[in-house]
Write a protein that holds these residues in place. Structure first.
Motif, PDB file in Angstrom:
ATOM      1  N   GLU A 166      41.105  28.105  25.955  1.00 24.05           N
ATOM      2  CA  GLU A 166      40.704  29.424  25.492  1.00 24.05           C
ATOM      3  C   GLU A 166      40.427  30.292  26.712  1.00 24.05           C
ATOM      4  N   ILE A 167      40.972  31.502  26.715  1.00 31.92           N
ATOM      5  CA  ILE A 167      40.778  32.433  27.818  1.00 31.92           C
ATOM      6  C   ILE A 167      40.179  33.716  27.243  1.00 31.92           C
ATOM      7  N   PHE A 168      38.988  34.074  27.720  1.00 31.83           N
ATOM      8  CA  PHE A 168      38.295  35.280  27.291  1.00 31.83           C
ATOM      9  C   PHE A 168      38.328  36.269  28.446  1.00 31.83           C
ATOM     10  N   THR A 169      38.813  37.490  28.198  1.00 32.86           N
ATOM     11  CA  THR A 169      39.009  38.451  29.281  1.00 32.86           C
ATOM     12  C   THR A 169      38.347  39.793  28.982  1.00 32.86           C
ATOM     13  N   ASP A 170      38.015  40.498  30.056  1.00 35.10           N
ATOM     14  CA  ASP A 170      37.545  41.878  29.932  1.00 35.10           C
ATOM     15  C   ASP A 170      37.763  42.580  31.260  1.00 35.10           C
ATOM     16  N   GLY A 171      37.940  43.881  31.194  1.00 32.84           N
ATOM     17  CA  GLY A 171      38.089  44.698  32.382  1.00 32.84           C
ATOM     18  C   GLY A 171      37.500  46.064  32.119  1.00 32.84           C
ATOM     19  N   ALA A 172      37.058  46.723  33.168  1.00 36.15           N
ATOM     20  CA  ALA A 172      36.445  48.040  33.012  1.00 36.15           C
ATOM     21  C   ALA A 172      36.598  48.832  34.297  1.00 36.15           C
ATOM     22  N   CYS A 173      36.345  50.132  34.168  1.00 35.01           N
ATOM     23  CA  CYS A 173      36.464  51.042  35.284  1.00 35.01           C
ATOM     24  C   CYS A 173      35.369  52.091  35.164  1.00 35.01           C
ATOM     25  N   LEU A 174      34.726  52.447  36.295  1.00 33.53           N
ATOM     26  CA  LEU A 174      33.647  53.426  36.265  1.00 33.53           C
ATOM     27  C   LEU A 174      34.171  54.814  35.917  1.00 33.53           C
ATOM     28  N   LYS A 175      35.207  55.254  36.599  1.00 32.78           N
ATOM     29  CA  LYS A 175      35.952  56.466  36.255  1.00 32.78           C
ATOM     30  C   LYS A 175      37.390  56.032  36.087  1.00 32.78           C
ATOM     31  N   PRO A 222      41.045  57.274  37.172  1.00 34.05           N
ATOM     32  CA  PRO A 222      40.840  56.086  38.009  1.00 34.05           C
ATOM     33  C   PRO A 222      39.513  56.121  38.767  1.00 34.05           C
ATOM     34  N   GLY A 223      39.151  54.935  39.242  1.00 31.35           N
ATOM     35  CA  GLY A 223      37.930  54.757  39.998  1.00 31.35           C
ATOM     36  C   GLY A 223      37.709  53.289  40.291  1.00 31.35           C
ATOM     37  N   PRO A 224      36.513  52.913  40.749  1.00 31.79           N
ATOM     38  CA  PRO A 224      36.234  51.501  40.997  1.00 31.79           C
ATOM     39  C   PRO A 224      36.170  50.729  39.683  1.00 31.79           C
ATOM     40  N   GLY A 225      36.776  49.551  39.682  1.00 28.30           N
ATOM     41  CA  GLY A 225      36.809  48.763  38.453  1.00 28.30           C
ATOM     42  C   GLY A 225      36.737  47.275  38.724  1.00 28.30           C
ATOM     43  N   GLY A 226      36.567  46.526  37.665  1.00 27.18           N
ATOM     44  CA  GLY A 226      36.493  45.070  37.794  1.00 27.18           C
ATOM     45  C   GLY A 226      37.007  44.372  36.559  1.00 27.18           C
ATOM     46  N   TRP A 227      37.276  43.083  36.715  1.00 24.59           N
ATOM     47  CA  TRP A 227      37.742  42.246  35.622  1.00 24.59           C
ATOM     48  C   TRP A 227      36.977  40.932  35.642  1.00 24.59           C
ATOM     49  N   GLY A 228      36.907  40.284  34.491  1.00 23.17           N
ATOM     50  CA  GLY A 228      36.259  38.986  34.385  1.00 23.17           C
ATOM     51  C   GLY A 228      36.996  38.102  33.398  1.00 23.17           C
ATOM     52  N   VAL A 229      36.948  36.799  33.658  1.00 21.31           N
ATOM     53  CA  VAL A 229      37.632  35.816  32.822  1.00 21.31           C
ATOM     54  C   VAL A 229      36.735  34.593  32.657  1.00 21.31           C
ATOM     55  N   VAL A 230      36.686  34.063  31.443  1.00 23.40           N
ATOM     56  CA  VAL A 230      36.072  32.762  31.191  1.00 23.40           C
ATOM     57  C   VAL A 230      37.159  31.897  30.567  1.00 23.40           C
ATOM     58  N   LEU A 231      37.421  30.740  31.182  1.00 28.39           N
ATOM     59  CA  LEU A 231      38.368  29.775  30.635  1.00 28.39           C
ATOM     60  C   LEU A 231      37.574  28.609  30.073  1.00 28.39           C
ATOM     61  N   ARG A 232      37.953  28.151  28.900  1.00 27.95           N
ATOM     62  CA  ARG A 232      37.273  27.016  28.271  1.00 27.95           C
ATOM     63  C   ARG A 232      38.319  25.987  27.858  1.00 27.95           C
ATOM     64  N   TYR A 233      38.125  24.752  28.302  1.00 35.37           N
ATOM     65  CA  TYR A 233      38.988  23.627  27.945  1.00 35.37           C
ATOM     66  C   TYR A 233      38.069  22.499  27.505  1.00 35.37           C
ATOM     67  N   GLY A 234      37.958  22.279  26.197  1.00 33.65           N
ATOM     68  CA  GLY A 234      36.997  21.298  25.704  1.00 33.65           C
ATOM     69  C   GLY A 234      35.589  21.736  26.061  1.00 33.65           C
ATOM     70  N   ARG A 235      34.857  20.872  26.765  1.00 35.85           N
ATOM     71  CA  ARG A 235      33.490  21.202  27.181  1.00 35.85           C
ATOM     72  C   ARG A 235      33.439  21.843  28.564  1.00 35.85           C
ATOM     73  N   HIS A 236      34.552  22.009  29.204  1.00 33.77           N
ATOM     74  CA  HIS A 236      34.596  22.536  30.565  1.00 33.77           C
ATOM     75  C   HIS A 236      34.834  24.042  30.557  1.00 33.77           C
ATOM     76  N   GLU A 237      34.150  24.754  31.435  1.00 31.08           N
ATOM     77  CA  GLU A 237      34.316  26.191  31.568  1.00 31.08           C
ATOM     78  C   GLU A 237      34.480  26.582  33.029  1.00 31.08           C
ATOM     79  N   LYS A 238      35.232  27.645  33.230  1.00 31.02           N
ATOM     80  CA  LYS A 238      35.422  28.204  34.567  1.00 31.02           C
ATOM     81  C   LYS A 238      35.330  29.714  34.443  1.00 31.02           C
ATOM     82  N   GLU A 239      34.593  30.354  35.347  1.00 27.89           N
ATOM     83  CA  GLU A 239      34.471  31.810  35.364  1.00 27.89           C
ATOM     84  C   GLU A 239      35.143  32.353  36.618  1.00 27.89           C
TER      85      GLU A 239
END
Length: 94
Positions: free
Chosen positions: A22-31, A33-50
């Motif tokens: 399972e891959i959960f994603t999000d991204g955003a930007c202040l303006k 265009p402008g400064p922005g960021g993204w984030g991801v959480v991966l889940r495989y069984g009981r294991h997670e990675k950010e």
């Protein structure tokens, strides 16, 4: 992610072979265009990675898509994937 980083030739149980990443994603930007960021959480069984990242000058759409790209590129072998996102740029992949 423990299950996806198994050494070549190592055995995996039938239950592990059927698991979905399972891959959960999000991204955003202040303006836009402008400064922005993204984030991801991966889940495989009981294991997670950010993971996360950003750009000093970007757009909201680019950060949303970058989150999905980074999540998918982090997989080390073929897998069934359920990709959950906050925008409509991507969809469930298998």
């Amino acid at each position: 992610m423990h299950g996806l980083l198994r050494p070549a030739g190592s055995a995996e149980s039938p239950a592990q072979a059927r698991q979905v990443v399972e891959i959960f994603t999000d991204g955003a930007c202040l303006k836009n265009p402008g400064p922005g960021g993204w984030g991801v959480v991966l889940r495989y069984g009981r294991h997670e990675k950010e993971m996360h990242g950003g750009e000093p000058a970007t757009t909201n759409n680019r950060m949303e898509i970058m989150a999905a790209i980074q999540g998918l590129e982090s997989l080390t072998r073929p897998a069934a994937v359920h990709l959950y996102r906050s925008e409509e740029h991507t969809s469930e992949l298998q």
